[in-house]
Design a protein around this motif. Structure first.
Motif, PDB file in Angstrom:
ATOM      1  N   ASP A   1       0.628  -1.281   0.153  1.00  0.00           N
ATOM      2  CA  ASP A   1       0.491  -0.132  -0.048  1.00  0.00           C
ATOM      3  C   ASP A   1       1.239   1.651   0.008  1.00  0.00           C
ATOM      4  OD1 ASP A   1      -2.370  -1.561  -0.291  1.00  0.00           O
ATOM      5  OD2 ASP A   1      -2.037  -1.441   2.500  1.00  0.00           O
TER       6      ASP A   1
ATOM      7  N   TRP B   1      -3.809   4.569   7.207  1.00  0.00           N
ATOM      8  CA  TRP B   1      -3.456   3.417   7.140  1.00  0.00           C
ATOM      9  C   TRP B   1      -2.228   2.862   7.758  1.00  0.00           C
ATOM     10  CZ3 TRP B   1      -3.074   2.956   0.978  1.00  0.00           C
ATOM     11  CH2 TRP B   1      -4.332   4.007   0.175  1.00  0.00           C
TER      12      TRP B   1
ATOM     13  N   ARG C   1      -8.047  -2.513  -2.019  1.00  0.00           N
ATOM     14  CA  ARG C   1      -8.397  -2.427  -0.734  1.00  0.00           C
ATOM     15  C   ARG C   1      -9.912  -3.329  -0.925  1.00  0.00           C
ATOM     16  NH1 ARG C   1      -4.873   0.056   2.701  1.00  0.00           N
ATOM     17  NH2 ARG C   1      -6.807   0.706   4.072  1.00  0.00           N
TER      18      ARG C   1
END
Length: 460
Positions: A246, A385, A455
């Protein structure tokens, strides 16, 4: 003062004051052509000076992120106030020929210092907000981030209104104003321990009638704070980000969108000068035209447009990302798609459609809006995140990517511009650079769409 929520409000005020002068590196186009003309710098040299500011701002991010995480924001911001003053002061002395040397490398060093100091102050602001606000983060980040984007507009207006394009005194004004604002704001940058805020709210609720002092009532009374255990939160940071899928994709998006945005922001002055020199420009046929003054006014105008649009994008994405997340469970990464679309459209207009100054305005507004959205949503995503424990260093690492992107695309623009300097007029001088930047924006749309779907599939 023993009231934690009062201290919280004052800390936010200090963050707003410091953030309002941390974005002056985006003002560079307002005086870049004057600097180049006075000191005889070519396009590559002036782009090197502009890129030095971006390098200083972004590459020093991890260092100051680490310092803020471990030593707090107040001292970091306070020290940075002296360095931002020194950077602008030395540049003013060089421009005014008070310093003997006119080396573009020394000017790059001064602007590097400005970028480093801006980074230190800005990381202090973001680190403070990440620790003091754990709910409604989009809005909490949105206002200081929007002021960061608005600072170029405010100073561009002051340049046009009060300095009559007197670059020397304007640079001195920048030095004093930026230094004082960050210094004063730093005194209020205090991290409020979460337990003190919770205890104060508990005391307030205990004073309520017994029927309204239930646990549910208490949870509804905490709009700024989240009672989730700090130790249970995510804690991904440091070198782990370079192995995190990510984080890598987020960094690539920052590289592409941020780099293309910086290319336009740093070179809009050169674009205006090229379009003004086009044979189709009616102002060139008017013998009474003050060419230098008109170009300077147009540069100030477009810097203002970029700044206002960036500010608007930062505020809107902070507000709507909170609303859409809590009401519709829309992932914040979706706003990267919107940001990429806006910057891509702005580059398309500038490179393929705009052939006169009258049509450059929408390109500046679109690039500013998309660029501001990206830099508003990115800190919030980084916080959510990867966790807030190491937010400072995490954001510092993520914010490195636009520096490399900006350097790459600035070099492409500068090389292309210099190659056509004596062989072109108008948009022909730079349009080839926009072929590459437009393709890069389209690539960012593909990556952000993939990251969103990735995601969603993982339920994040």
């Amino acid at each position: 003062m023993n009231y934690p929520h009062t201290k919280l409000a004052l800390s936010y005020f200090g963050a707003l004051l410091a953030a309002s002068v941390c974005g002056t590196q985006y003002l560079f186009s307002a005086y870049s052509t004057a600097l180049a003309s006075k000191l005889n710098f070519n396009s590559v040299q002036i782009n090197t000076i502009g890129s030095a500011t971006n390098f200083g701002c972004y590459l020093s991010g991890p260092i100051f992120g680490y310092i803020v995480d471990h030593h707090g924001p107040r001292r970091t911001a306070m020290i940075s106030s002296f360095f931002i003053f020194a950077g602008y002061f030395c540049l003013a002395m060089t421009y005014g020929e008070i310093f003997n040397s006119k080396s573009f490398l020394l000017c790059a060093l001064y602007m590097l210092t400005v970028g480093i100091a801006s980074s230190a102050a800005y990381n202090s602001v973001l680190g403070l907000i990440a620790r003091n606000f754990t709910k409604n983060r989009g809005i909490a980040f949105g206002f200081p981030v929007s002021l960061y984007g608005l600072s170029a507009f405010l100073f561009a207006q002051m340049n046009g209104l009060y300095f009559n394009n007197d670059t020397y005194h304007f640079l001195l004004f920048l030095a004093i104003t930026c230094g004082l604002s960050i210094f004063i704001g730093s005194w209020f940058l205090v991290v409020i321990p979460r337990n003190k805020l919770i205890l104060e709210e508990a005391d307030q609720i205990s004073d309520l009638p017994e029927s309204s002092s239930s646990t549910d009532q208490y949870n509804d009374q905490t709009p700024l704070l989240n009672n989730k255990n700090y130790d249970d939160e995510l804690d991904i940071g440091g070198w782990e980000l370079f192995y995190n899928y990510d984080a890598l994709l987020l960094g690539i998006l920052m590289f592409l969108i941020g780099g293309c945005g910086l290319m336009y922001i740093n070179n809009v002055g050169a674009i205006i000068k090229a379009l003004y020199s086009s044979p189709s420009n009616p102002s060139l046929q008017n013998p009474e035209s003050n060419i230098f003054k008109e170009i300077q006014e147009l540069q100030n105008l477009h810097v203002s447009l970029l700044s206002i649009s960036s500010c608007l994008g930062r505020i809107l994405v902070g507000f709507f990302s909170d609303i859409t997340k809590f009401m519709f469970n829309l992932r914040r990464i979706s706003f990267f798609i919107l940001s990429g679309c806006l910057v891509a459209f702005g580059h398309f207009l500038a490179g393929f459609w705009v052939k006169s100054l009258d049509f450059l305005y929408p390109a500046s507004m679109l690039v500013g809006l998309g660029f501001g959205m990206m830099f508003s949503i990115a800190p919030t995503i980084t916080n959510e995140w990867f966790g807030q424990k190491r937010f400072g260093i995490n954001w510092g690492i993520i914010s490195i990517y636009p520096a490399f992107g900006g350097q790459l695309f600035n070099f492409i623009f500068g090389h292309n511009f210099d190659a056509h300097r004596d062989k072109c007029a108008g948009y022909e001088c730079y349009k080839d650079a926009f072929y590459i930047s437009f393709f890069a924006c389209l690539l960012s749309l593909c990556i952000s769409t993939f990251l969103l779907s990735w995601r969603i599939r993982r339920g994040r």
